[in-house]
Scaffold this active site. Structure first.
Site, PDB file in Angstrom:
ATOM      1  N   SER A  52     -19.514  -2.726 100.927  1.00  0.00           N
ATOM      2  CA  SER A  52     -19.636  -3.531 101.801  1.00  0.00           C
ATOM      3  C   SER A  52     -19.682  -2.646 103.115  1.00  0.00           C
ATOM      4  CB  SER A  52     -17.774  -3.236 102.421  1.00  0.00           C
ATOM      5  OG  SER A  52     -17.748  -4.505 101.302  1.00  0.00           O
TER       6      SER A  52
HETATM    7  N1  SAH Z   1     -15.606  -3.326  97.765  1.00  0.00           N
HETATM    8  C1  SAH Z   1     -16.578  -3.372  96.908  1.00  0.00           C
HETATM    9  C2  SAH Z   1     -16.492  -5.059  97.102  1.00  0.00           C
HETATM   10  C3  SAH Z   1     -17.905  -4.891  95.938  1.00  0.00           C
HETATM   11  S1  SAH Z   1     -18.311  -6.918  96.840  1.00  0.00           S
HETATM   12  C4  SAH Z   1     -17.264  -2.528  97.378  1.00  0.00           C
HETATM   13  O1  SAH Z   1     -17.202  -2.139  99.078  1.00  0.00           O
HETATM   14  O2  SAH Z   1     -17.753  -1.467  96.976  1.00  0.00           O
HETATM   15  C5  SAH Z   1     -16.989  -7.837  95.115  1.00  0.00           C
HETATM   16  C6  SAH Z   1     -16.547  -7.395  94.098  1.00  0.00           C
HETATM   17  O3  SAH Z   1     -15.725  -8.276  93.850  1.00  0.00           O
HETATM   18  C7  SAH Z   1     -18.376  -7.805  93.561  1.00  0.00           C
HETATM   19  O4  SAH Z   1     -18.422  -6.030  92.564  1.00  0.00           O
HETATM   20  C8  SAH Z   1     -17.941  -9.187  92.292  1.00  0.00           C
HETATM   21  O5  SAH Z   1     -17.918  -8.911  90.724  1.00  0.00           O
HETATM   22  C9  SAH Z   1     -16.578  -8.425  91.951  1.00  0.00           C
HETATM   23  N2  SAH Z   1     -16.057 -10.142  92.542  1.00  0.00           N
HETATM   24  C10 SAH Z   1     -16.016 -11.298  92.426  1.00  0.00           C
HETATM   25  N3  SAH Z   1     -15.145 -12.632  91.800  1.00  0.00           N
HETATM   26  C11 SAH Z   1     -13.849 -11.308  91.824  1.00  0.00           C
HETATM   27  C12 SAH Z   1     -13.048 -12.084  90.541  1.00  0.00           C
HETATM   28  N4  SAH Z   1     -12.506 -13.172  90.133  1.00  0.00           N
HETATM   29  N5  SAH Z   1     -11.941 -10.950  89.844  1.00  0.00           N
HETATM   30  C13 SAH Z   1     -12.620  -9.665  90.033  1.00  0.00           C
HETATM   31  N6  SAH Z   1     -13.920  -9.105  90.671  1.00  0.00           N
HETATM   32  C14 SAH Z   1     -14.811 -10.097  91.300  1.00  0.00           C
END
Ligand code: SAH
Length: 209
Positions: A52
């Protein structure tokens, strides 16, 4: 980054600013985009996901109103950057990621930085972490149409849940408080996240890169 992207836009929680000034963001992005680590936008990571934008991390973290004593459930570990910020500001972090590769990479990064108060889980975070419930704070870093019911049930009374809600091309970041079992939400800002994929989220094909 702290001055021009965070303070200039109203992030004023001193502890959040200090944590974001401390955690080395360049260690959380792939080598190919390392030069842009502090750019004012989201960046691609493995598995077709994103880390993000710094401002959004600051805004979501500030909305959690952490004092240092709380346990936080994070859904969507991704790069682990938000996880590290939470580990600086909360007593304990439980973070769930559906991609085992991303979870492992994040674990390696946080271990190298010396964080000991984080528990990593691989699985469907739309189901929460029932063994840890009730949880005082929940942060969802992927977008949903509505709050997954298990997460609402696992949020402690008086707790705060931060989540982007809406449709794939545009969502509203919301901070939702549970008071007397009722939801009171506040709109934080329009945003665009990758989908929350799972039993209480979007179907798998929406997240195909
Ligand atoms: N806070 C993170 C954002 C990553 S993007 C950062 O700044 O790096 C969001 C993440 O949510 C992705 O890695 C995706 O694989 C994960 N995601 C999506 N659906 C999910 C679920 N049901 N359970 C766990 N993770 C999930």
């Amino acid at each position: 980054m702290v001055r021009t992207q965070l303070q200039a836009r109203g992030i004023n929680d001193r502890r959040v600013l200090a944590a974001m000034g401390k955690v080395p963001r360049e260690l959380f992005v792939p080598p190919a985009v390392r030069a842009d680590a502090y750019a004012d936008r989201a960046l691609p990571i493995d598995c077709g996901q994103t880390i993000s934008q710094p401002y959004i991390v600051g805004l979501m973290t500030q909305a959690l109103e952490l004092t240092g004593s709380e346990t936080v459930l994070e859904v969507g570990t991704g790069s682990g950057y938000q996880t590290a910020i939470l580990a600086e500001l909360a007593a304990r972090v439980i973070t769930v990621e559906r991609h085992a590769l991303l979870s492992q990479q994040a674990q390696n990064r946080l271990a190298a930085l010396g964080y000991r108060n984080v528990k990593f889980l691989v699985g469907d975070g739309t189901l929460g972490a029932p063994d840890e419930a009730p949880t005082e704070r929940i942060i969802v870093t992927a977008m949903a149409q509505r709050v997954p019911q298990p997460l609402w049930e696992q949020l402690a009374e008086g707790g705060i849940l931060v989540i982007p809600l809406g449709m794939p091309d545009c969502q509203m970041l919301q901070a939702i408080r549970k008071i007397g079992g009722q939801a009171y939400s506040e709109d934080l800002c329009p945003c665009r996240f990758v989908p929350l994929v799972g039993a209480e989220g979007w179907p798998e094909d929406l997240s195909a890169p």
